[in-house]
Design a protein around this motif. Structure first.
Motif, PDB file in Angstrom:
ATOM      1  N   GLN A 125      46.518  36.805  45.301  1.00  0.00           N
ATOM      2  CA  GLN A 125      45.429  37.186  44.421  1.00  0.00           C
ATOM      3  C   GLN A 125      44.122  37.427  45.197  1.00  0.00           C
ATOM      4  O   GLN A 125      43.138  37.838  44.606  1.00  0.00           O
ATOM      5  CB  GLN A 125      45.187  36.082  43.379  1.00  0.00           C
ATOM      6  N   GLN A 126      44.110  37.178  46.480  1.00  0.00           N
ATOM      7  CA  GLN A 126      42.907  37.287  47.309  1.00  0.00           C
ATOM      8  C   GLN A 126      43.115  38.412  48.322  1.00  0.00           C
ATOM      9  O   GLN A 126      43.914  38.296  49.252  1.00  0.00           O
ATOM     10  CB  GLN A 126      42.643  35.960  48.029  1.00  0.00           C
ATOM     11  N   VAL A 127      42.353  39.526  48.151  1.00  0.00           N
ATOM     12  CA  VAL A 127      42.562  40.738  48.945  1.00  0.00           C
ATOM     13  C   VAL A 127      41.214  41.284  49.380  1.00  0.00           C
ATOM     14  O   VAL A 127      40.232  41.215  48.635  1.00  0.00           O
ATOM     15  CB  VAL A 127      43.331  41.813  48.138  1.00  0.00           C
ATOM     16  N   ALA A 128      41.179  41.859  50.600  1.00  0.00           N
ATOM     17  CA  ALA A 128      40.002  42.572  51.102  1.00  0.00           C
ATOM     18  C   ALA A 128      40.484  43.851  51.787  1.00  0.00           C
ATOM     19  O   ALA A 128      41.507  43.839  52.493  1.00  0.00           O
ATOM     20  CB  ALA A 128      39.216  41.706  52.092  1.00  0.00           C
ATOM     21  N   HIS A 129      39.748  44.957  51.594  1.00  0.00           N
ATOM     22  CA  HIS A 129      40.137  46.204  52.257  1.00  0.00           C
ATOM     23  C   HIS A 129      38.898  47.066  52.489  1.00  0.00           C
ATOM     24  O   HIS A 129      37.878  46.955  51.781  1.00  0.00           O
ATOM     25  CB  HIS A 129      41.191  46.969  51.439  1.00  0.00           C
ATOM     26  N   TRP A 130      39.010  47.941  53.514  1.00  0.00           N
ATOM     27  CA  TRP A 130      37.950  48.883  53.886  1.00  0.00           C
ATOM     28  C   TRP A 130      38.425  50.306  53.598  1.00  0.00           C
ATOM     29  O   TRP A 130      39.573  50.662  53.895  1.00  0.00           O
ATOM     30  CB  TRP A 130      37.610  48.771  55.376  1.00  0.00           C
ATOM     31  N   ASP A 131      37.493  51.120  53.042  1.00  0.00           N
ATOM     32  CA  ASP A 131      37.765  52.541  52.785  1.00  0.00           C
ATOM     33  C   ASP A 131      36.745  53.385  53.524  1.00  0.00           C
ATOM     34  O   ASP A 131      35.598  52.967  53.738  1.00  0.00           O
ATOM     35  CB  ASP A 131      37.696  52.848  51.284  1.00  0.00           C
TER      36      ASP A 131
END
Length: 425
Positions: free
Chosen positions: A198-204
């Motif tokens: 449930q814990q996510v981080a991402h770069w775009d």
């Protein structure tokens, strides 16, 4: 029928895009930071993205992290707050007042279905007051509460439920049962969640002229340790995110050896579905011209031009400390006042002496004039014969004058005549 379908299509065209936009915004998260960054080509850029709420600490103590408690607030006869009961998933509910045991409770399945309502059996007049349902999730740092007012009546006709503008009010008959509602069915308060998923981080990355929905996904990070590097730049180690991002809450993106193609929008997305956190940070990166090279090598020195080492001893500078008296002008001013005072006194004394001498001189001259006049009188042989005066004054007592006054007048005339005669002789 055909007209209804046409109307449906029109409504779909008008309202569906806005609904899609809202759902897309919720999926992307709330923008909490926007920055413009300009750096020269060839340098290194660090796009900061920090969040302490994204620090991964497995909620192994979730039975103690989630707590619900009901409180009663009374305003009369005096203000007071009383804890009715509390409960956590790993412990039984605690009822603080012995009179309420078996009479007041909340469902045992509260942390499974999200129903935290307070149930009363056999309502009594002392139950009147304002009740507060408090939900605390210490792991996610979330605190929620709701207030409900309970009034007790003896008439069944007065039973009702209404909203007073701030809270819900229940008017309940004495001796009946009631449930004060407190329901929260968010997954946050229920069990069976895989927190690490449930814990996510991402770069775009969004190049200039590209729509946001067509942005390139650079990297996905999961609290479980999984990492998905989608862009080819990560394969070349040009961009990177620290391995311990979820440990320290630092998801900053580093870009080395900047080039003009790196220009564009970079967005950091942080999602904590378990705690309901959705944040987005946007950075507009501009790459400028490269800086001119800086000469770091030392200049070459030919052997003939090299300075000869000096064997003479360098004379050390001599330092002379001069201490000047402070406030010299003030001292001279005081001395001037003292000298002026002495001069004034000396002038006064001299004036007194001169005046005294003049006065004495005038006295001597006056005495000399008087003595000179006396000598002149002595030189003219002017003398008075005292015997003659005495003889003149002596007269026989037996005279023929009738009284003494006439006698004295005649005697003075005779004496004056004789004295004048002598002076003229």
């Amino acid at each position: 029928m055909h007209g209804d379908m046409t109307l449906f299509h029109i409504l779909a065209v008008l309202f569906l895009p806005s609904a899609w936009g809202q759902s897309n915004t919720n999926r992307l998260g709330v923008v909490v930071e926007v920055k413009n960054i300009t750096l020269p080509a060839g340098s290194k850029a660090v796009l900061p993205c920090h969040s302490p709420r994204m620090v991964w600490t497995r909620d192994r103590l979730k039975d103690r992290q989630r707590v619900v408690h009901w409180d009663l607030v009374r305003n009369s006869p005096e203000y007071s707050v009383e804890r009715i009961l509390d409960m956590s998933p790993g412990a039984n509910q605690r009822v603080y007042n012995g009179f309420n045991k078996g009479r007041v409770s909340i469902p045992q399945s509260a942390f499974s279905d999200g129903n935290f309502s307070l149930v009363f059996n056999n309502v009594v007049p002392t139950d009147r007051g304002v009740y507060t349902c408090n939900l605390h999730h210490h792991y996610c740092q979330i605190h929620q509460s709701i207030q409900i007012q309970l009034n007790v009546t003896k008439s069944a006709k007065k039973e009702k439920r209404y909203w007073d503008g701030e809270k819900t009010v229940f008017v309940i008959l004495v001796g009946s049962s009631v449930a004060l509602p407190c329901v929260n069915r968010r997954p946050l308060w229920r069990e069976g969640l895989q927190e690490d998923q449930q814990q996510v981080a991402h770069w775009d990355f969004q190049p200039p002229g590209v729509r946001p929905d067509k942005a390139d996904r650079l990297v996905d990070l999961y609290a479980s340790g999984e990492r998905r590097e989608n862009g080819p730049l990560f394969l070349k180690n040009k961009m990177s995110v620290e391995e311990d991002a979820f440990t320290v809450g630092d998801f900053s993106l580093s870009i080395s050896d900047l080039a003009p193609v790196d220009k564009g929008l970079y967005s950091c997305h942080l999602h904590h579905h378990y705690c309901g956190l959705h944040e987005r940070r946007i950075f507009r990166l501009t790459v400028g011209p490269a800086l001119p090279p800086v000469l770091t090598a030392a200049p070459r020195i030919l052997q003939n031009d090299a300075p000869k080492p000096s064997t003479e001893e360098v004379e050390r500078p001599r330092v002379v400390n001069v201490i000047l008296p402070e406030h010299r002008s003030h001292f001279m001013q005081q001395m001037g006042y003292i000298l002026a005072t002495f001069l004034l006194l000396a002038f006064i004394v001299a004036a007194i002496i001169v005046l005294t001498r003049r006065r004495r001189k005038r006295g001597l001259e006056y005495d000399m004039r008087r003595s000179h006049r006396g000598h002149r009188m002595d030189g003219g042989d002017i003398s008075l014969d005292t015997t003659e005066l005495k003889i003149c004054n002596q007269e026989p007592l037996n005279s023929d004058y009738k009284n003494n006054l006439l006698k004295e007048r005649d005697m003075s005339k005779d004496c004056n005549k004789d004295f004048e005669g002598k002076l003229w002789n």
